[in-house]
Design a protein around this motif. Structure first.
Motif, PDB file in Angstrom:
ATOM      1  N   LEU A 176      44.679  73.063  60.823  1.00  4.88           N
ATOM      2  CA  LEU A 176      43.224  73.078  60.637  1.00  4.88           C
ATOM      3  C   LEU A 176      42.543  73.998  61.637  1.00  4.88           C
ATOM      4  CD1 LEU A 176      42.545  69.263  60.040  1.00  4.88           C
ATOM      5  CD2 LEU A 176      43.159  71.037  58.400  1.00  4.88           C
ATOM      6  N   ALA A 177      43.335  74.714  62.427  1.00  3.88           N
ATOM      7  CA  ALA A 177      42.754  75.533  63.493  1.00  3.88           C
ATOM      8  C   ALA A 177      41.819  76.602  62.958  1.00  3.88           C
ATOM      9  CB  ALA A 177      43.871  76.180  64.315  1.00  3.88           C
ATOM     10  N   GLY A 178      42.061  77.061  61.728  1.00  2.00           N
ATOM     11  CA  GLY A 178      41.237  78.125  61.176  1.00  2.00           C
ATOM     12  C   GLY A 178      39.937  77.660  60.558  1.00  2.00           C
ATOM     13  N   LEU A 179      39.742  76.344  60.454  1.00  4.33           N
ATOM     14  CA  LEU A 179      38.507  75.825  59.870  1.00  4.33           C
ATOM     15  C   LEU A 179      37.358  75.879  60.875  1.00  4.33           C
ATOM     16  CD1 LEU A 179      39.737  72.666  57.900  1.00  4.33           C
ATOM     17  CD2 LEU A 179      39.501  75.035  57.095  1.00  4.33           C
ATOM     18  N   SER A 180      36.166  76.031  60.372  1.00  7.18           N
ATOM     19  CA  SER A 180      34.990  76.003  61.234  1.00  7.18           C
ATOM     20  C   SER A 180      34.707  74.564  61.646  1.00  7.18           C
ATOM     21  CB  SER A 180      33.780  76.567  60.497  1.00  7.18           C
ATOM     22  OG  SER A 180      33.413  75.693  59.436  1.00  7.18           O
ATOM     23  N   THR A 181      33.868  74.398  62.653  1.00  4.33           N
ATOM     24  CA  THR A 181      33.490  73.048  63.078  1.00  4.33           C
ATOM     25  C   THR A 181      32.817  72.298  61.947  1.00  4.33           C
ATOM     26  OG1 THR A 181      33.296  73.696  65.395  1.00  4.33           O
ATOM     27  CG2 THR A 181      32.082  71.732  64.708  1.00  4.33           C
ATOM     28  N   ALA A 182      31.975  72.973  61.183  1.00  2.00           N
ATOM     29  CA  ALA A 182      31.308  72.321  60.054  1.00  2.00           C
ATOM     30  C   ALA A 182      32.324  71.848  59.019  1.00  2.00           C
ATOM     31  CB  ALA A 182      30.307  73.280  59.420  1.00  2.00           C
ATOM     32  N   GLU A 183      33.340  72.631  58.790  1.00  2.26           N
ATOM     33  CA  GLU A 183      34.369  72.240  57.824  1.00  2.26           C
ATOM     34  C   GLU A 183      35.190  71.055  58.334  1.00  2.26           C
ATOM     35  OE1 GLU A 183      35.360  76.441  55.536  1.00  2.26           O
ATOM     36  OE2 GLU A 183      36.075  76.150  57.599  1.00  2.26           O
ATOM     37  N   LEU A 184      35.457  71.034  59.613  1.00  3.49           N
ATOM     38  CA  LEU A 184      36.180  69.895  60.192  1.00  3.49           C
ATOM     39  C   LEU A 184      35.360  68.620  60.073  1.00  3.49           C
ATOM     40  CD1 LEU A 184      37.614  71.566  63.430  1.00  3.49           C
ATOM     41  CD2 LEU A 184      38.911  70.895  61.398  1.00  3.49           C
ATOM     42  N   LEU A 185      34.068  68.709  60.340  1.00  2.06           N
ATOM     43  CA  LEU A 185      33.202  67.541  60.214  1.00  2.06           C
ATOM     44  C   LEU A 185      33.120  67.083  58.758  1.00  2.06           C
ATOM     45  CD1 LEU A 185      30.323  68.563  62.638  1.00  2.06           C
ATOM     46  CD2 LEU A 185      32.070  66.815  63.025  1.00  2.06           C
ATOM     47  N   ALA A 186      33.138  68.031  57.822  1.00  3.25           N
ATOM     48  CA  ALA A 186      33.114  67.664  56.404  1.00  3.25           C
ATOM     49  C   ALA A 186      34.373  66.908  56.017  1.00  3.25           C
ATOM     50  CB  ALA A 186      32.947  68.919  55.549  1.00  3.25           C
ATOM     51  N   LEU A 187      35.518  67.316  56.559  1.00  2.00           N
ATOM     52  CA  LEU A 187      36.766  66.591  56.316  1.00  2.00           C
ATOM     53  C   LEU A 187      36.669  65.164  56.838  1.00  2.00           C
ATOM     54  CD1 LEU A 187      39.766  68.983  57.133  1.00  2.00           C
ATOM     55  CD2 LEU A 187      39.296  67.822  54.966  1.00  2.00           C
ATOM     56  N   LEU A 188      36.106  65.003  58.017  1.00  4.54           N
ATOM     57  CA  LEU A 188      35.981  63.671  58.608  1.00  4.54           C
ATOM     58  C   LEU A 188      35.005  62.802  57.810  1.00  4.54           C
ATOM     59  CD1 LEU A 188      35.866  64.673  62.382  1.00  4.54           C
ATOM     60  CD2 LEU A 188      37.709  63.442  61.233  1.00  4.54           C
ATOM     61  N   GLU A 194      42.794  61.655  54.143  1.00  2.00           N
ATOM     62  CA  GLU A 194      43.789  60.730  54.676  1.00  2.00           C
ATOM     63  C   GLU A 194      43.659  60.614  56.191  1.00  2.00           C
ATOM     64  OE1 GLU A 194      47.589  62.038  53.416  1.00  2.00           O
ATOM     65  OE2 GLU A 194      47.251  61.569  51.297  1.00  2.00           O
ATOM     66  N   GLU A 195      44.133  59.485  56.718  1.00  2.00           N
ATOM     67  CA  GLU A 195      44.012  59.206  58.146  1.00  2.00           C
ATOM     68  C   GLU A 195      44.689  60.287  58.984  1.00  2.00           C
ATOM     69  OE1 GLU A 195      45.713  55.690  60.915  1.00  2.00           O
ATOM     70  OE2 GLU A 195      44.248  55.032  59.393  1.00  2.00           O
ATOM     71  N   ALA A 196      45.874  60.732  58.567  1.00  2.00           N
ATOM     72  CA  ALA A 196      46.591  61.760  59.332  1.00  2.00           C
ATOM     73  C   ALA A 196      45.791  63.051  59.403  1.00  2.00           C
ATOM     74  CB  ALA A 196      47.964  62.016  58.706  1.00  2.00           C
ATOM     75  N   MET A 197      45.133  63.407  58.286  1.00  2.00           N
ATOM     76  CA  MET A 197      44.330  64.625  58.282  1.00  2.00           C
ATOM     77  C   MET A 197      43.090  64.462  59.164  1.00  2.00           C
ATOM     78  SD  MET A 197      44.357  67.683  56.965  1.00  2.00           S
ATOM     79  CE  MET A 197      45.278  67.640  55.415  1.00  2.00           C
ATOM     80  N   ARG A 198      42.525  63.276  59.206  1.00  2.00           N
ATOM     81  CA  ARG A 198      41.384  63.032  60.095  1.00  2.00           C
ATOM     82  C   ARG A 198      41.805  63.185  61.559  1.00  2.00           C
ATOM     83  NH1 ARG A 198      37.568  58.083  57.957  1.00  2.00           N
ATOM     84  NH2 ARG A 198      36.829  59.124  56.070  1.00  2.00           N
ATOM     85  N   PHE A 199      42.988  62.699  61.867  1.00  2.00           N
ATOM     86  CA  PHE A 199      43.487  62.872  63.231  1.00  2.00           C
ATOM     87  C   PHE A 199      43.613  64.358  63.565  1.00  2.00           C
ATOM     88  CE2 PHE A 199      47.290  63.675  65.860  1.00  2.00           C
ATOM     89  CZ  PHE A 199      46.821  63.172  67.057  1.00  2.00           C
ATOM     90  N   ASP A 200      44.146  65.142  62.621  1.00  2.00           N
ATOM     91  CA  ASP A 200      44.281  66.584  62.853  1.00  2.00           C
ATOM     92  C   ASP A 200      42.916  67.236  63.060  1.00  2.00           C
ATOM     93  OD1 ASP A 200      46.998  66.392  62.635  1.00  2.00           O
ATOM     94  OD2 ASP A 200      47.101  67.089  60.556  1.00  2.00           O
ATOM     95  N   ALA A 201      41.925  66.765  62.319  1.00  2.00           N
ATOM     96  CA  ALA A 201      40.584  67.322  62.482  1.00  2.00           C
ATOM     97  C   ALA A 201      40.013  66.991  63.853  1.00  2.00           C
ATOM     98  CB  ALA A 201      39.674  66.787  61.374  1.00  2.00           C
ATOM     99  N   PRO A 219      31.198  55.568  63.253  1.00  2.00           N
ATOM    100  CA  PRO A 219      31.504  54.229  62.732  1.00  2.00           C
ATOM    101  C   PRO A 219      32.546  54.222  61.621  1.00  2.00           C
ATOM    102  CG  PRO A 219      29.136  54.485  63.030  1.00  2.00           C
ATOM    103  CD  PRO A 219      29.747  55.841  63.221  1.00  2.00           C
ATOM    104  N   SER A 220      32.748  55.344  60.934  1.00  2.00           N
ATOM    105  CA  SER A 220      33.718  55.390  59.837  1.00  2.00           C
ATOM    106  C   SER A 220      35.086  55.883  60.269  1.00  2.00           C
ATOM    107  CB  SER A 220      33.190  56.290  58.714  1.00  2.00           C
ATOM    108  OG  SER A 220      33.103  57.649  59.160  1.00  2.00           O
ATOM    109  N   LEU A 221      35.250  56.191  61.567  1.00  2.00           N
ATOM    110  CA  LEU A 221      36.487  56.828  62.029  1.00  2.00           C
ATOM    111  C   LEU A 221      37.374  55.845  62.795  1.00  2.00           C
ATOM    112  CD1 LEU A 221      35.096  60.313  63.104  1.00  2.00           C
ATOM    113  CD2 LEU A 221      36.206  59.656  60.956  1.00  2.00           C
ATOM    114  N   GLY A 222      37.633  54.715  62.161  1.00  2.00           N
ATOM    115  CA  GLY A 222      38.586  53.759  62.717  1.00  2.00           C
ATOM    116  C   GLY A 222      39.909  53.850  61.991  1.00  2.00           C
ATOM    117  N   THR A 223      40.934  53.209  62.533  1.00  2.00           N
ATOM    118  CA  THR A 223      42.224  53.163  61.853  1.00  2.00           C
ATOM    119  C   THR A 223      42.102  52.324  60.584  1.00  2.00           C
ATOM    120  OG1 THR A 223      42.863  51.292  63.251  1.00  2.00           O
ATOM    121  CG2 THR A 223      43.560  53.490  63.954  1.00  2.00           C
TER     122      THR A 223
END
Length: 406
Positions: A176-188, A194-201, A219-223
């Motif tokens: 996910l290193a090539g994604l912008s910050t906005a794109e990472l936040l959109a993934l979250l 998926e949880e693993a992808m959220r961790f990568d973000a 509040p939505s970023l729990g296990t």
């Protein structure tokens, strides 16, 4: 919490007790009476006195063995013990070999040829030593590996030896290193992620400027079981600093337990002077209870208030002197320096001998430029057993004008 003497620690003002705690003063005093101190060094290698696995001891004990001119053979003999005793001995012997001990080096190589836990030892050697010290054990490894119940997991040194290793089934996830910050936040924010992808973000965000857009997503970023925040969420929130405080009020009051705790911690880290009496009282209660885990966080919060937190100084000094949890010791020294730095010169000098890398680094940057301390810093700079970070800091201190701060 039980009293420390009920936890099998010797008194903190004795050489034995100082060595058990990894205090720099213990090393200094041991050098004054090498013959009587030797038994405590060997005992520290035989029995794990660390409060938990974050505490460091191997380098401290190996350096004592070198400074006291102790034979490595009792440590070599310890390799024949159970797995934990064997690996403790292995860590010390690896360092002694780096310091030039032929007995330590050959003792470990001989163990690979004949010892029970040879697989773990050889994997450790391949990580700690230059390849030329262990590559010639390839025939031994190939001859012995067939008798093992299962193939090893690590790649080194086995793939170098042409030995098959176990592989864990895994699904390669795109970087996910090539994604912008906005794109990472959109993934979250996407509930389908998926949880693993959220961790990568979250991991990708950690290396960037703090993202204020993360706050409403917390509040939505729990296990998936709802019991704790996703890994690295807390670190990303901490990087936001005071920006997270308004939202933290809501987390602390209305969120599930894991979110409420995160909110309470954010508020405590940024509270105003009105909380100072409560923090001093908290540290006092931790001292009374001999609560060795956790006062470091209290100490860091107190440090923000500088001299106004003077009431905490006696407790900070007590924790520095007594705690067996060496990992937390640096926090007490940093808090003392922020609140009342008078008389800390000898503490910084002692820190140069401490078991913890973080504490030695504080000593390197802040110890007074006396001949004794500069000589000690030179030893750290040139010590082949020492960590790269400590050697670099020592080199920087000694190349600064008159040994002052670089």
């Amino acid at each position: 919490m039980s009293d420390e003497y009920e936890m099998s620690y010797a008194r903190p003002d004795s050489v034995e007790g100082l060595l058990q705690r990894g205090r720099g003063l213990g090393a200094v005093r041991a050098l004054r009476d090498p013959r009587r101190s030797a038994v405590f060094v060997y005992e520290g290698i035989r029995h794990d006195r660390r409060w938990d696995q974050t505490d460091e001891r191997s380098l401290y004990l190996a350096r004592l063995a070198v400074d006291l001119d102790l034979s490595p053979m009792p440590v070599v003999d310890q390799l024949a013990g159970d797995e934990e005793a064997c690996l403790r001995a292995c860590e010390v012997l690896e360092l002694l070999a780096l310091a030039g001990s032929a007995d330590a080096r050959e003792g470990l190589r001989a163990y690979v040829r004949e010892g029970e836990h040879w697989v773990l030892v050889l994997e450790s050697l391949s990580a700690a030593w230059p390849p030329e010290w262990w590559e010639d054990l390839d025939e031994v490894a190939r001859a012995r590996i067939g008798a093992e119940a299962e193939l090893p997991w690590c790649s080194e040194p086995w793939t170098r030896f042409g030995i098959e290793v176990q592989t864990r089934p895994c699904v390669t996830r795109p970087s996910l290193a090539g994604l912008s910050t906005a794109e990472l936040l959109a993934l979250l924010a996407d509930t389908r992620t998926e949880e693993a992808m959220r961790f990568d973000a979250l991991r990708a965000l950690k290396g960037r400027e703090p993202a204020e857009g993360l706050i409403p997503l917390v509040p939505s970023l729990g296990t998936s079981d709802g019991r704790r925040p996703l890994p690295l969420l807390r670190r990303n929130v901490e990087r936001l600093g005071a920006l997270a405080v308004p939202a933290a009020h809501g987390w602390a009051q209305e969120g599930p337990p894991c979110l409420a705790q995160l909110g309470a911690d954010v508020l405590a880290d940024h509270a105003g002077p009105e909380v100072l009496p409560g923090l001093v009282n908290e540290l006092a209660e931790q001292w009374t209870a001999r609560a060795w885990c956790g006062p470091d966080r209290t100490a860091r919060r107190l440090a923000r208030f500088g001299p106004a937190a003077a009431g905490a100084v006696p407790y900070l000094r007590s924790f520095w002197l007594h705690t067996p949890h060496s990992y937390e010791r640096a926090a007490y020294l940093e808090a003392l320096a922020a609140i009342d730095g008078d008389g800390l010169e000898h503490v910084y000098a002692e820190a140069l001998w401490d078991c913890e890398e973080t504490t030695r680094l504080l000593g390197i940057t802040s110890a007074p430029a006396s001949p004794d301390t500069l000589d000690r810093i030179a030893v750290l700079r040139d010590d082949p057993m020492e960590t790269a970070e400590v050697r670099a800091a020592a080199r920087a201190r000694l190349t600064a004008p008159t040994g002052q701060l670089p």
